[in-house]
Design a protein around this motif. Structure first.
Motif, PDB file in Angstrom:
ATOM      1  N   ASN A 178      15.355  -9.101  -8.803  1.00  0.00           N
ATOM      2  CA  ASN A 178      14.411  -9.071  -7.696  1.00  0.00           C
ATOM      3  C   ASN A 178      14.029  -7.629  -7.396  1.00  0.00           C
ATOM      4  O   ASN A 178      14.867  -6.725  -7.464  1.00  0.00           O
ATOM      5  N   SER A 179      12.787  -7.433  -7.046  1.00  0.00           N
ATOM      6  CA  SER A 179      12.298  -6.104  -6.691  1.00  0.00           C
ATOM      7  C   SER A 179      11.280  -6.246  -5.568  1.00  0.00           C
ATOM      8  O   SER A 179      10.345  -7.049  -5.668  1.00  0.00           O
ATOM      9  N   ASN A 180      11.458  -5.473  -4.483  1.00  0.00           N
ATOM     10  CA  ASN A 180      10.529  -5.471  -3.355  1.00  0.00           C
ATOM     11  C   ASN A 180      10.067  -4.041  -3.103  1.00  0.00           C
ATOM     12  O   ASN A 180      10.863  -3.096  -3.206  1.00  0.00           O
ATOM     13  N   TYR A 181       8.816  -3.867  -2.738  1.00  0.00           N
ATOM     14  CA  TYR A 181       8.303  -2.518  -2.557  1.00  0.00           C
ATOM     15  C   TYR A 181       7.079  -2.511  -1.645  1.00  0.00           C
ATOM     16  O   TYR A 181       6.388  -3.524  -1.484  1.00  0.00           O
ATOM     17  N   LEU A 182       6.830  -1.354  -1.017  1.00  0.00           N
ATOM     18  CA  LEU A 182       5.623  -1.105  -0.235  1.00  0.00           C
ATOM     19  C   LEU A 182       4.632  -0.330  -1.086  1.00  0.00           C
ATOM     20  O   LEU A 182       5.013   0.457  -1.952  1.00  0.00           O
ATOM     21  N   ASP A 183       3.353  -0.551  -0.817  1.00  0.00           N
ATOM     22  CA  ASP A 183       2.305   0.059  -1.625  1.00  0.00           C
ATOM     23  C   ASP A 183       1.216   0.584  -0.693  1.00  0.00           C
ATOM     24  O   ASP A 183       0.757  -0.127   0.206  1.00  0.00           O
ATOM     25  N   LEU A 184       0.789   1.832  -0.907  1.00  0.00           N
ATOM     26  CA  LEU A 184      -0.231   2.449  -0.073  1.00  0.00           C
ATOM     27  C   LEU A 184      -1.469   2.768  -0.899  1.00  0.00           C
ATOM     28  O   LEU A 184      -1.364   3.161  -2.065  1.00  0.00           O
ATOM     29  N   GLY A 185      -2.644   2.603  -0.274  1.00  0.00           N
ATOM     30  CA  GLY A 185      -3.880   2.893  -0.978  1.00  0.00           C
ATOM     31  C   GLY A 185      -4.974   3.354  -0.033  1.00  0.00           C
ATOM     32  O   GLY A 185      -4.872   3.203   1.188  1.00  0.00           O
ATOM     33  N   ALA A 186      -6.037   3.912  -0.597  1.00  0.00           N
ATOM     34  CA  ALA A 186      -7.211   4.345   0.156  1.00  0.00           C
ATOM     35  C   ALA A 186      -8.445   4.095  -0.699  1.00  0.00           C
ATOM     36  O   ALA A 186      -8.381   4.148  -1.937  1.00  0.00           O
ATOM     37  N   SER A 187      -9.565   3.820  -0.054  1.00  0.00           N
ATOM     38  CA  SER A 187     -10.790   3.526  -0.794  1.00  0.00           C
ATOM     39  C   SER A 187     -12.006   3.941   0.018  1.00  0.00           C
ATOM     40  O   SER A 187     -11.939   4.103   1.245  1.00  0.00           O
ATOM     41  N   PHE A 188     -13.146   4.062  -0.694  1.00  0.00           N
ATOM     42  CA  PHE A 188     -14.397   4.496  -0.087  1.00  0.00           C
ATOM     43  C   PHE A 188     -15.540   3.735  -0.755  1.00  0.00           C
ATOM     44  O   PHE A 188     -15.518   3.510  -1.968  1.00  0.00           O
ATOM     45  N   LEU A 189     -16.535   3.354   0.044  1.00  0.00           N
ATOM     46  CA  LEU A 189     -17.673   2.602  -0.492  1.00  0.00           C
ATOM     47  C   LEU A 189     -18.945   3.071   0.200  1.00  0.00           C
ATOM     48  O   LEU A 189     -19.012   3.134   1.431  1.00  0.00           O
TER      49      LEU A 189
END
Length: 330
Positions: free
Chosen positions: A148-159
Protein backbone atom coordinates in the motif's frame (compact mmCIF):
# COMPACT_ATOMS: atom_id res chain seq x y z
CA UNK A 1 3.51 -2.62 -19.59
CA UNK A 2 5.70 -0.60 -17.28
CA UNK A 3 5.80 2.33 -19.65
CA UNK A 4 2.03 2.53 -19.79
CA UNK A 5 1.65 2.38 -16.01
CA UNK A 6 4.35 5.00 -15.62
CA UNK A 7 1.89 7.72 -16.56
CA UNK A 8 -1.43 6.01 -15.94
CA UNK A 9 -2.83 8.96 -13.98
CA UNK A 10 -3.20 10.72 -17.37
CA UNK A 11 -4.45 7.75 -19.39
CA UNK A 12 -7.73 9.18 -20.60
CA UNK A 13 -7.64 9.14 -24.37
CA UNK A 14 -10.11 11.95 -25.14
CA UNK A 15 -7.94 14.80 -23.81
CA UNK A 16 -9.82 17.51 -25.70
CA UNK A 17 -13.19 16.65 -24.09
CA UNK A 18 -11.67 16.12 -20.61
CA UNK A 19 -8.99 18.79 -20.71
CA UNK A 20 -9.13 19.21 -16.91
CA UNK A 21 -7.11 15.97 -16.65
CA UNK A 22 -4.24 17.73 -18.40
CA UNK A 23 -4.96 21.26 -17.14
CA UNK A 24 -7.14 21.68 -14.00
CA UNK A 25 -7.72 25.37 -14.85
CA UNK A 26 -10.27 24.04 -17.33
CA UNK A 27 -12.62 23.50 -14.37
CA UNK A 28 -13.20 27.28 -14.49
CA UNK A 29 -13.64 27.45 -18.27
CA UNK A 30 -16.57 29.77 -19.15
CA UNK A 31 -17.75 29.55 -15.50
CA UNK A 32 -19.70 26.40 -16.36
CA UNK A 33 -21.29 24.11 -13.79
CA UNK A 34 -20.69 20.63 -15.12
CA UNK A 35 -20.41 17.01 -14.14
CA UNK A 36 -19.46 13.89 -16.04
CA UNK A 37 -18.42 10.26 -15.90
CA UNK A 38 -16.10 8.23 -18.09
CA UNK A 39 -15.23 4.56 -18.34
CA UNK A 40 -12.52 3.00 -20.42
CA UNK A 41 -11.01 -0.44 -20.62
CA UNK A 42 -7.45 -1.12 -21.71
CA UNK A 43 -6.46 -4.48 -23.13
CA UNK A 44 -3.00 -5.10 -21.66
CA UNK A 45 -2.53 -8.55 -23.18
CA UNK A 46 -4.53 -11.66 -24.03
CA UNK A 47 -5.06 -12.44 -20.35
CA UNK A 48 -5.47 -9.15 -18.52
CA UNK A 49 -7.29 -5.82 -18.77
CA UNK A 50 -7.31 -2.58 -16.83
CA UNK A 51 -10.55 -0.78 -15.99
CA UNK A 52 -10.49 2.98 -15.57
CA UNK A 53 -13.37 4.90 -13.96
CA UNK A 54 -13.38 8.69 -13.88
CA UNK A 55 -15.89 11.19 -12.45
CA UNK A 56 -15.64 14.98 -12.21
CA UNK A 57 -17.64 18.01 -11.14
CA UNK A 58 -17.10 21.76 -11.60
CA UNK A 59 -18.94 24.44 -9.62
CA UNK A 60 -18.65 28.13 -10.51
CA UNK A 61 -18.97 31.12 -8.18
CA UNK A 62 -18.76 33.63 -10.99
CA UNK A 63 -19.88 36.58 -8.85
CA UNK A 64 -16.80 35.86 -6.67
CA UNK A 65 -14.54 35.19 -9.68
CA UNK A 66 -13.58 31.61 -8.83
CA UNK A 67 -14.54 28.00 -9.51
CA UNK A 68 -13.97 24.69 -7.73
CA UNK A 69 -13.27 21.40 -9.46
CA UNK A 70 -13.19 17.87 -8.10
CA UNK A 71 -12.24 14.74 -10.01
CA UNK A 72 -11.65 11.14 -8.97
CA UNK A 73 -9.87 8.53 -11.09
CA UNK A 74 -9.80 4.83 -10.23
CA UNK A 75 -7.73 2.16 -12.01
CA UNK A 76 -7.76 -1.58 -11.44
CA UNK A 77 -5.89 -4.34 -13.27
CA UNK A 78 -8.21 -7.32 -13.13
CA UNK A 79 -5.92 -10.32 -12.62
CA UNK A 80 -3.02 -8.85 -10.65
CA UNK A 81 -5.23 -6.83 -8.31
CA UNK A 82 -3.21 -3.62 -8.73
CA UNK A 83 -5.49 -0.65 -7.98
CA UNK A 84 -4.81 3.08 -7.99
CA UNK A 85 -7.11 5.87 -6.80
CA UNK A 86 -6.47 9.55 -7.48
CA UNK A 87 -8.60 12.42 -6.13
CA UNK A 88 -7.91 16.09 -6.88
CA UNK A 89 -9.48 19.32 -5.63
CA UNK A 90 -8.75 22.44 -7.70
CA UNK A 91 -9.32 26.14 -7.01
CA UNK A 92 -9.51 28.26 -10.18
CA UNK A 93 -9.48 32.07 -10.15
CA UNK A 94 -10.85 34.14 -13.04
CA UNK A 95 -9.16 37.24 -14.44
CA UNK A 96 -10.63 39.14 -17.40
CA UNK A 97 -8.13 41.02 -19.58
CA UNK A 98 -10.64 42.51 -22.04
CA UNK A 99 -14.12 41.82 -23.38
CA UNK A 100 -13.16 38.45 -24.82
CA UNK A 101 -9.92 37.33 -23.16
CA UNK A 102 -9.82 35.41 -19.87
CA UNK A 103 -6.98 34.10 -17.72
CA UNK A 104 -7.55 31.19 -15.31
CA UNK A 105 -4.77 30.35 -12.81
CA UNK A 106 -5.37 27.35 -10.52
CA UNK A 107 -3.86 25.37 -7.66
CA UNK A 108 -4.57 21.67 -7.12
CA UNK A 109 -4.32 19.47 -4.04
CA UNK A 110 -4.44 15.74 -4.74
CA UNK A 111 -4.47 12.52 -2.77
CA UNK A 112 -3.34 9.22 -4.26
CA UNK A 113 -3.29 5.63 -3.09
CA UNK A 114 -1.96 2.48 -4.73
CA UNK A 115 -2.33 -1.09 -3.54
CA UNK A 116 -1.74 -4.65 -4.70
CA UNK A 117 -3.64 -7.66 -3.40
CA UNK A 118 -0.97 -10.30 -2.57
CA UNK A 119 -3.62 -13.02 -2.93
CA UNK A 120 -3.61 -12.34 -6.67
CA UNK A 121 0.16 -12.81 -6.96
CA UNK A 122 1.87 -16.15 -7.60
CA UNK A 123 5.34 -16.63 -6.08
CA UNK A 124 7.96 -19.14 -7.22
CA UNK A 125 7.54 -21.47 -4.24
CA UNK A 126 3.84 -21.89 -5.06
CA UNK A 127 4.61 -23.54 -8.40
CA UNK A 128 4.86 -27.34 -8.28
CA UNK A 129 6.84 -28.23 -11.40
CA UNK A 130 6.21 -31.96 -10.91
CA UNK A 131 2.42 -31.77 -10.91
CA UNK A 132 1.82 -28.42 -12.60
CA UNK A 133 -0.38 -27.36 -9.69
CA UNK A 134 -0.20 -24.10 -7.72
CA UNK A 135 -0.01 -24.24 -3.93
CA UNK A 136 -2.47 -21.87 -2.22
CA UNK A 137 0.13 -20.36 0.19
CA UNK A 138 3.64 -19.03 -0.15
CA UNK A 139 6.53 -18.82 2.31
CA UNK A 140 8.10 -15.92 0.39
CA UNK A 141 8.59 -12.85 2.60
CA UNK A 142 7.03 -10.66 -0.09
CA UNK A 143 3.74 -12.52 0.34
CA UNK A 144 3.38 -10.85 3.75
CA UNK A 145 4.40 -7.35 2.67
CA UNK A 146 1.75 -4.66 2.87
CA UNK A 147 1.57 -3.40 -0.72
CA UNK A 148 0.00 0.00 0.00
CA UNK A 149 1.16 3.51 -0.76
CA UNK A 150 -0.57 6.82 0.09
CA UNK A 151 0.65 10.27 -0.88
CA UNK A 152 -0.27 13.95 -1.33
CA UNK A 153 0.20 15.65 -4.67
CA UNK A 154 0.49 19.38 -5.43
CA UNK A 155 0.03 21.12 -8.76
CA UNK A 156 -0.50 24.48 -10.46
CA UNK A 157 -1.92 25.41 -13.85
CA UNK A 158 -2.73 28.39 -16.08
CA UNK A 159 -5.18 28.83 -18.96
CA UNK A 160 -5.62 31.76 -21.35
CA UNK A 161 -8.54 31.70 -23.78
CA UNK A 162 -10.97 33.63 -25.91
CA UNK A 163 -13.83 32.36 -28.08
CA UNK A 164 -11.30 31.41 -30.77
CA UNK A 165 -8.15 30.05 -29.11
CA UNK A 166 -6.88 28.46 -25.92
CA UNK A 167 -3.37 28.17 -24.43
CA UNK A 168 -2.43 26.35 -21.23
CA UNK A 169 0.51 25.50 -18.96
CA UNK A 170 0.48 22.86 -16.21
CA UNK A 171 2.87 21.79 -13.44
CA UNK A 172 2.09 18.52 -11.62
CA UNK A 173 3.78 16.62 -8.77
CA UNK A 174 5.48 19.79 -7.53
CA UNK A 175 6.19 18.11 -4.18
CA UNK A 176 7.60 14.99 -5.90
CA UNK A 177 5.40 12.53 -3.96
CA UNK A 178 6.88 9.20 -2.90
CA UNK A 179 4.77 6.39 -4.38
CA UNK A 180 6.98 3.44 -3.38
CA UNK A 181 5.60 0.45 -1.46
CA UNK A 182 8.95 0.19 0.33
CA UNK A 183 9.71 3.16 2.63
CA UNK A 184 13.41 2.27 2.56
CA UNK A 185 13.59 2.55 -1.24
CA UNK A 186 11.70 5.73 -2.23
CA UNK A 187 10.33 6.32 -5.70
CA UNK A 188 9.48 9.98 -6.25
CA UNK A 189 7.26 11.09 -9.09
CA UNK A 190 9.21 13.64 -11.14
CA UNK A 191 7.69 17.05 -11.79
CA UNK A 192 5.48 16.96 -14.88
CA UNK A 193 5.28 19.95 -17.23
CA UNK A 194 2.68 20.24 -19.95
CA UNK A 195 1.73 22.89 -22.50
CA UNK A 196 -1.54 22.86 -24.42
CA UNK A 197 -3.05 24.78 -27.28
CA UNK A 198 -6.33 24.81 -29.21
CA UNK A 199 -7.96 26.75 -32.03
CA UNK A 200 -11.48 26.56 -33.40
CA UNK A 201 -12.35 27.11 -37.06
CA UNK A 202 -15.80 27.94 -38.41
CA UNK A 203 -16.26 25.49 -41.29
CA UNK A 204 -19.44 27.09 -42.59
CA UNK A 205 -19.22 30.87 -42.10
CA UNK A 206 -21.46 31.54 -45.12
CA UNK A 207 -24.02 28.85 -44.17
CA UNK A 208 -23.58 26.69 -47.25
CA UNK A 209 -26.12 23.92 -47.60
CA UNK A 210 -23.66 21.02 -47.88
CA UNK A 211 -22.79 21.41 -44.15
CA UNK A 212 -24.98 21.97 -41.09
CA UNK A 213 -25.43 25.62 -40.17
CA UNK A 214 -23.14 25.32 -37.15
CA UNK A 215 -20.05 23.37 -38.23
CA UNK A 216 -16.64 23.72 -36.56
CA UNK A 217 -13.21 22.15 -36.49
CA UNK A 218 -11.67 22.12 -33.01
CA UNK A 219 -7.94 21.44 -33.25
CA UNK A 220 -6.13 20.61 -29.99
CA UNK A 221 -2.61 19.59 -29.04
CA UNK A 222 -0.53 19.03 -25.92
CA UNK A 223 3.14 18.39 -25.17
CA UNK A 224 3.97 16.75 -21.82
CA UNK A 225 7.39 16.11 -20.27
CA UNK A 226 7.53 13.67 -17.35
CA UNK A 227 11.08 13.04 -16.16
CA UNK A 228 12.96 11.89 -19.26
CA UNK A 229 9.73 10.86 -20.99
CA UNK A 230 7.77 12.88 -23.55
CA UNK A 231 4.13 12.53 -24.65
CA UNK A 232 2.54 14.37 -27.59
CA UNK A 233 -1.22 14.32 -28.11
CA UNK A 234 -3.10 15.77 -31.11
CA UNK A 235 -6.79 15.76 -31.95
CA UNK A 236 -9.14 17.10 -34.60
CA UNK A 237 -12.84 17.27 -33.66
CA UNK A 238 -15.42 18.06 -36.34
CA UNK A 239 -18.64 19.42 -34.82
CA UNK A 240 -21.48 19.14 -37.35
CA UNK A 241 -24.48 20.55 -35.53
CA UNK A 242 -25.33 18.22 -32.66
CA UNK A 243 -23.12 15.44 -34.05
CA UNK A 244 -19.33 15.22 -33.84
CA UNK A 245 -16.61 12.98 -35.16
CA UNK A 246 -13.00 13.15 -34.09
CA UNK A 247 -9.53 11.81 -34.76
CA UNK A 248 -6.66 11.64 -32.25
CA UNK A 249 -2.98 10.70 -32.37
CA UNK A 250 -0.58 9.94 -29.53
CA UNK A 251 3.19 9.65 -29.78
CA UNK A 252 5.78 9.29 -27.03
CA UNK A 253 9.29 8.53 -25.98
CA UNK A 254 9.69 6.88 -22.57
CA UNK A 255 12.91 6.73 -20.57
CA UNK A 256 14.69 3.37 -20.63
CA UNK A 257 17.95 2.00 -19.23
CA UNK A 258 18.95 1.08 -22.76
CA UNK A 259 19.11 4.38 -24.73
CA UNK A 260 18.48 2.52 -27.99
CA UNK A 261 14.99 1.62 -26.71
CA UNK A 262 14.10 5.23 -25.80
CA UNK A 263 13.06 6.11 -29.33
CA UNK A 264 10.19 8.38 -30.28
CA UNK A 265 7.26 6.51 -31.82
CA UNK A 266 3.59 6.78 -32.74
CA UNK A 267 1.57 4.89 -30.11
CA UNK A 268 -2.00 4.95 -31.36
CA UNK A 269 -4.66 6.58 -33.52
CA UNK A 270 -8.18 7.04 -32.14
CA UNK A 271 -11.62 7.59 -33.64
CA UNK A 272 -14.50 9.11 -31.68
CA UNK A 273 -18.14 10.02 -32.25
CA UNK A 274 -20.35 12.23 -30.10
CA UNK A 275 -23.89 13.51 -29.75
CA UNK A 276 -25.07 16.70 -28.02
CA UNK A 277 -28.64 16.54 -26.69
CA UNK A 278 -29.70 19.72 -24.87
CA UNK A 279 -27.44 19.83 -21.77
CA UNK A 280 -25.98 16.34 -22.30
CA UNK A 281 -22.93 15.23 -24.27
CA UNK A 282 -22.47 11.56 -25.10
CA UNK A 283 -19.31 10.08 -26.59
CA UNK A 284 -17.59 6.86 -27.55
CA UNK A 285 -13.97 6.33 -28.62
CA UNK A 286 -11.74 3.49 -29.71
CA UNK A 287 -8.02 3.70 -30.39
CA UNK A 288 -5.92 1.51 -32.63
CA UNK A 289 -2.47 0.83 -31.14
CA UNK A 290 0.78 0.63 -33.05
CA UNK A 291 3.25 -1.97 -31.81
CA UNK A 292 6.83 -1.96 -33.00
CA UNK A 293 10.01 -3.52 -31.54
CA UNK A 294 11.53 -1.34 -28.83
CA UNK A 295 8.55 1.06 -28.75
CA UNK A 296 6.49 1.90 -25.68
CA UNK A 297 3.70 -0.56 -24.95
CA UNK A 298 0.38 0.89 -26.13
CA UNK A 299 -2.86 -0.94 -25.30
CA UNK A 300 -6.06 -0.80 -27.29
CA UNK A 301 -8.65 1.27 -25.43
CA UNK A 302 -12.45 1.45 -25.58
CA UNK A 303 -13.88 4.57 -23.95
CA UNK A 304 -17.41 5.78 -23.08
CA UNK A 305 -18.42 9.08 -21.48
CA UNK A 306 -21.35 11.36 -20.70
CA UNK A 307 -21.25 14.93 -19.39
CA UNK A 308 -24.04 17.20 -18.17
CA UNK A 309 -24.00 21.00 -18.03
CA UNK A 310 -26.35 22.38 -15.37
CA UNK A 311 -25.36 26.04 -15.65
CA UNK A 312 -28.32 28.44 -15.43
CA UNK A 313 -29.73 29.36 -18.87
CA UNK A 314 -27.09 27.17 -20.53
CA UNK A 315 -29.71 25.21 -22.44
CA UNK A 316 -30.85 28.39 -24.23
CA UNK A 317 -27.25 29.26 -25.24
CA UNK A 318 -26.31 25.82 -26.55
CA UNK A 319 -27.49 26.27 -30.14
CA UNK A 320 -24.21 27.07 -31.88
CA UNK A 321 -22.34 23.98 -30.54
CA UNK A 322 -18.91 25.63 -30.70
CA UNK A 323 -16.43 24.49 -28.04
CA UNK A 324 -14.60 27.76 -27.27
CA UNK A 325 -17.17 30.06 -25.69
CA UNK A 326 -17.18 33.02 -23.30
CA UNK A 327 -20.95 33.62 -23.18
CA UNK A 328 -21.45 32.26 -19.65
CA UNK A 329 -19.04 34.60 -17.86
CA UNK A 330 -20.61 37.48 -15.92
Amino acid sequence: MGGMLYSQDEYIVNHSKFMQKTNPSYFGFNSLNRTGVLFNQMKLNEFDKMDNKYVFGALSFDNLDFSLGLDVNSFKIQNTGLSTNLANLSYVYKLQFDNDLFFLPAVTLGFGSTSVNPANLIFEDQLNTATGLINPESLDDLARVNFNSNYLDLGASFLLHSDQFMAGLTFKHLNKPNTSFNSEVPFEKPIQISVQGAYEFDLNPYERRFLPRYSYLYSYGSFTKFGDSVLIYLSQDFQLGEFSIGLSQQASSLSHQDPSLSKFSLNNVGVSIGLAVENFDFGILYNFPFQSPGAVFSPSIFELFVTFDFSIYRRNRRGQYNRLQTDNYN
